[in-house]
Design a protein around this motif. Structure first.
Motif, mmCIF file in Angstrom:
data_model
loop_
_atom_site.group_PDB
_atom_site.id
_atom_site.type_symbol
_atom_site.label_atom_id
_atom_site.label_comp_id
_atom_site.label_asym_id
_atom_site.label_seq_id
_atom_site.Cartn_x
_atom_site.Cartn_y
_atom_site.Cartn_z
ATOM 1 N N GLY A 109 17.671 -0.548 51.592
ATOM 2 C CA GLY A 109 16.881 -0.176 50.168
ATOM 3 C C GLY A 109 17.836 0.679 49.243
ATOM 4 O O GLY A 109 18.929 0.860 49.465
ATOM 5 N N SER A 110 17.254 1.378 48.442
ATOM 6 C CA SER A 110 17.904 2.136 47.350
ATOM 7 C C SER A 110 17.658 3.658 47.778
ATOM 8 O O SER A 110 18.416 4.631 47.165
ATOM 9 C CB SER A 110 17.084 2.106 46.020
ATOM 10 O OG SER A 110 15.852 2.244 46.152
ATOM 11 N N ALA A 111 17.097 4.073 48.615
ATOM 12 C CA ALA A 111 16.719 5.480 49.201
ATOM 13 C C ALA A 111 17.791 6.274 49.747
ATOM 14 O O ALA A 111 18.214 5.559 50.941
ATOM 15 C CB ALA A 111 15.472 5.575 49.728
ATOM 16 N N ASN A 112 18.368 7.081 49.169
ATOM 17 C CA ASN A 112 19.028 8.061 50.115
ATOM 18 C C ASN A 112 18.370 8.845 50.853
ATOM 19 O O ASN A 112 17.357 9.032 50.920
ATOM 20 C CB ASN A 112 19.849 9.018 48.922
ATOM 21 C CG ASN A 112 21.113 8.375 48.335
ATOM 22 O OD1 ASN A 112 21.983 7.689 48.858
ATOM 23 N ND2 ASN A 112 21.072 8.310 46.899
ATOM 24 N N LEU A 113 19.188 9.769 51.839
ATOM 25 C CA LEU A 113 18.628 10.426 52.877
ATOM 26 C C LEU A 113 18.479 11.818 52.287
ATOM 27 O O LEU A 113 18.831 12.793 52.629
ATOM 28 C CB LEU A 113 19.441 10.533 53.903
ATOM 29 C CG LEU A 113 18.843 10.858 55.311
ATOM 30 C CD1 LEU A 113 17.618 10.073 55.817
ATOM 31 C CD2 LEU A 113 19.952 11.149 56.433
ATOM 32 N N THR A 114 17.611 11.914 51.298
ATOM 33 C CA THR A 114 17.026 13.014 50.565
ATOM 34 C C THR A 114 15.473 13.270 50.403
ATOM 35 O O THR A 114 14.876 12.303 50.764
ATOM 36 C CB THR A 114 17.615 13.131 49.076
ATOM 37 O OG1 THR A 114 16.980 11.920 48.466
ATOM 38 C CG2 THR A 114 19.150 12.992 48.966
ATOM 39 N N GLY A 115 15.045 14.328 50.074
ATOM 40 C CA GLY A 115 13.735 14.414 49.886
ATOM 41 C C GLY A 115 13.371 13.733 48.870
ATOM 42 O O GLY A 115 12.027 12.905 48.974
ATOM 43 N N ALA A 116 13.669 13.663 47.868
ATOM 44 C CA ALA A 116 13.095 12.736 46.690
ATOM 45 C C ALA A 116 13.316 11.035 46.711
ATOM 46 O O ALA A 116 12.805 10.610 46.281
ATOM 47 C CB ALA A 116 13.911 13.101 45.364
ATOM 48 N N GLY A 117 14.371 10.824 47.835
ATOM 49 C CA GLY A 117 14.472 9.742 48.107
ATOM 50 C C GLY A 117 13.885 8.966 49.264
ATOM 51 O O GLY A 117 12.923 8.012 48.819
ATOM 52 N N ILE A 118 13.765 9.710 50.330
ATOM 53 C CA ILE A 118 12.898 9.050 51.519
ATOM 54 C C ILE A 118 12.245 9.948 52.208
ATOM 55 O O ILE A 118 11.370 9.506 52.945
ATOM 56 C CB ILE A 118 14.109 8.245 52.545
ATOM 57 C CG1 ILE A 118 13.334 7.350 53.270
ATOM 58 C CG2 ILE A 118 14.837 9.191 53.166
ATOM 59 C CD1 ILE A 118 14.347 6.541 53.942
ATOM 60 N N GLY A 119 12.348 11.462 51.746
ATOM 61 C CA GLY A 119 11.525 12.339 52.435
ATOM 62 C C GLY A 119 10.204 12.404 52.082
ATOM 63 O O GLY A 119 9.204 11.411 51.338
ATOM 64 N N MET A 120 9.283 13.410 52.149
ATOM 65 C CA MET A 120 7.971 13.806 51.883
ATOM 66 C C MET A 120 7.680 14.265 50.699
ATOM 67 O O MET A 120 6.400 14.722 50.679
ATOM 68 C CB MET A 120 7.538 14.797 53.100
ATOM 69 C CG MET A 120 8.281 15.925 53.385
ATOM 70 S SD MET A 120 7.556 16.915 54.513
ATOM 71 C CE MET A 120 6.578 18.033 53.668
#
Length: 170
Positions: A109-120
């Motif tokens: 997908g499009s989500a990076n491994l960051t709080g705003a991308g895939i985090g909480m």
């Protein structure tokens, strides 16, 4: 199964799945930051989950495009097992976002491994993301092949961005 994933589902359906991995976790991301996850009533760095997986002898491979910031490095240093057990490669051309769980399922997908991308992060502060969660063997194999080609440095020798690569794979 092919499941469409949107905003808050990235955390609920994808990131939470990481803790259940038994053998291997492959992660490709353009950006990686100091990401936190819910644990009981509190939170902890996602790197703590990595450390727990490494204690269970899970293979973790991480490809990312740029060096993470100081907050990530601070948390990284809190978990000494990461320096010895986390397999990591840096490739400035990586822009794919994928997680492969035990070679049996994958998020693409499009989500990076960051709080705003895939985090909480909350619904009003997170990025608008989209992706799919799959367990179709042919699609998972194709994702793994793309990851593995980068991991093994298949494109390194002909890469026209090599001068920007601080740590060439090959």
């Amino acid at each position: 199964m092919i499941q469409y994933i949107s905003n808050t589902d990235h955390y609920n359906l994808v990131l939470s799945r990481v803790a259940t991995v038994r053998r291997s976790l492959w992660i490709g991301t353009a950006d990686i930051k100091d990401l936190y996850v819910k644990v009981g009533e509190g939170t902890e760095p996602f790197l703590a989950v990595f450390s727990q997986l490494l204690r269970r002898k899970v293979e973790i491979r991480l490809i990312h495009a740029k060096e993470p910031g100081p907050a990530f490095r601070e948390d990284f240093d809190r978990y000494p097992l990461l320096a010895r057990g986390l397999e990591r490669a840096l490739c400035p051309r990586v822009h794919f976002k994928m997680l492969v769980f035990d070679g049996a399922a994958a998020y693409i997908g499009s989500a990076n491994l960051t709080g705003a991308g895939i985090g909480m992060k909350g619904a009003n502060t997170r990025n608008f993301e989209a992706g799919i969660l799959i367990d179709e063997p042919e699609l998972v194999a194709q994702a793994m092949q793309q990851f593995d080609e980068v991991w093994m440095g298949l494109h390194c020798r002909k890469c026209l961005r090599r001068k920007f690569c601080g740590d060439p794979i090959v």
